[in-house]
Enzyme design. Structure first.
Site, PDB file in Angstrom:
ATOM      1  CG  ASP A  14      -1.955   1.097   1.226  1.00  0.00           C
ATOM      2  OD1 ASP A  14      -2.927   1.071   0.453  1.00  0.00           O
ATOM      3  OD2 ASP A  14      -1.746   2.034   2.020  1.00  0.00           O
ATOM      4  CG  HIS A  16      -5.689  -2.905  -0.152  1.00  0.00           C
ATOM      5  ND1 HIS A  16      -4.930  -2.395  -1.198  1.00  0.00           N
ATOM      6  CD2 HIS A  16      -5.329  -2.182   0.942  1.00  0.00           C
ATOM      7  CE1 HIS A  16      -4.167  -1.412  -0.750  1.00  0.00           C
ATOM      8  NE2 HIS A  16      -4.386  -1.267   0.541  1.00  0.00           N
TER       9      HIS A  16
END
Length: 315
Positions: free
Chosen positions: A94, A293
């Site tokens: 991320d 994610h």
């Protein structure tokens, strides 16, 4: 606790051997890598994961501009030096991925290899990112929402545990999908959490203990973490000298096919072209089917195996 680059960083550490620095994303902490420590250390590496500035037990500078990409890369450089090393592997997920990629781009002399999870290598656009997303989505893209002073800070801070539970479930591969991956938009008059499901039961890969650790790390609020987003346009301005530059160090990219980030506008096309754009890319990008994610947490075995292969190939 380690003093680097004008701030104090909290780190977790395990193992001996070539240094591997693991950089978490939003809204996370060093704990995001807890399933990587043992396997990487057992494979012969010294593994260090900091709470990055603005997170957890590390310092939270008050100034928004203290979270630019230069500060974040500077923290990595300072950390490697403070640990007594000259070079390191840098791995990020991320927001940690842009920090890892830019560390390799700006300081290739210090990077043995770089791996990014979720966020692909940086190719600087021709327009500032906030203005671009504002125009494309009418101000509803979550980057623009995060840039409203105090708004997301207040929303996320009302009930930290619920905020994190919603974040982690809704962005994961465990959440049901009606179709493809949707863009993360915030409608006028709503908060971002209003669009997220609050699960009755957590996924197997994200336990109540994991949620406890994460909740504790945000006891000081979300402002420091959100300030990273408030530097997106500043970072675009600062990195102008590297426009068109390509990461030259050995590189690995891993992402999930149910992750919202690789579905951002223009990103699928970029991922498809990466093998041609980046000669340093080690093998083709690794796509994990059914993964959302939280790449290294949802699929630790596949991620650990890929990382160990990559690290051993370039040690």
């Amino acid at each position: 606790m380690v003093d680097v680059n004008g701030v104090r960083l909290h780190i977790a550490e395990q193992g001996d051997g070539p240094l591997v620095v693991l950089l978490h994303g939003f809204p996370e902490s060093w704990h995001s890598w807890h399933r990587q420590f043992g396997p990487l250390a057992d494979a012969g590496f010294r593994v260090v994961a900091p709470d990055q500035r603005g997170y957890g037990r590390s310092d939270h500078p008050d100034e928004v501009d203290a979270y630019s990409i230069f500060h974040l890369v500077g923290d990595v450089v300072g950390l490697v030096r403070a640990l007594g090393e000259e070079k390191a592997f840098v791995v990020g997920h991320d927001w940690g991925a842009p920090v890892a990629w830019h560390t390799a781009l700006l300081r290739p002399d210090m990077v043995l290899g770089v791996a990014g999870l979720s966020v692909p290598p940086p190719f600087r656009g021709t327009q500032p990112p906030l203005a671009t997303m504002d125009k494309r989505f009418g101000g509803r893209f979550y980057w623009n929402y995060f840039n409203r002073p105090g708004v997301a800070d207040t929303e996320f801070g009302r009930d930290v545990r619920t905020t994190l539970r919603k974040f982690f479930y809704s962005a994961s591969g465990s959440a049901p999908r009606t179709g493809g991956v949707e863009q993360p938009l915030v409608s006028p008059g709503q908060g971002w959490l209003d669009t997220m499901t609050d699960p009755e039961v957590l996924p197997e890969w994200f336990t109540e203990d994991d949620l406890d650790a994460l909740t504790e790390s945000f006891s000081g609020g979300f402002t420091g973490a959100l300030n990273w987003y408030r530097n997106l346009d500043r970072n675009w301005e600062l990195t102008a000298p590297w426009h068109g530059a390509v990461v030259s160090r050995p590189a690995l990219y891993i992402y999930g096919d149910r992750d919202l980030v690789p579905a951002f506008p223009g990103t699928p096309e970029l991922i498809e072209k990466l093998p041609d754009l980046m000669p340093s890319l080690w093998r083709k990008p690794l796509e994990l089917a059914g993964c959302g994610h939280w790449t290294q947490q949802e699929r630790p075995q596949e991620v650990n195996a890929a990382l160990i292969d990559f690290l051993r190939a370039h040690s």
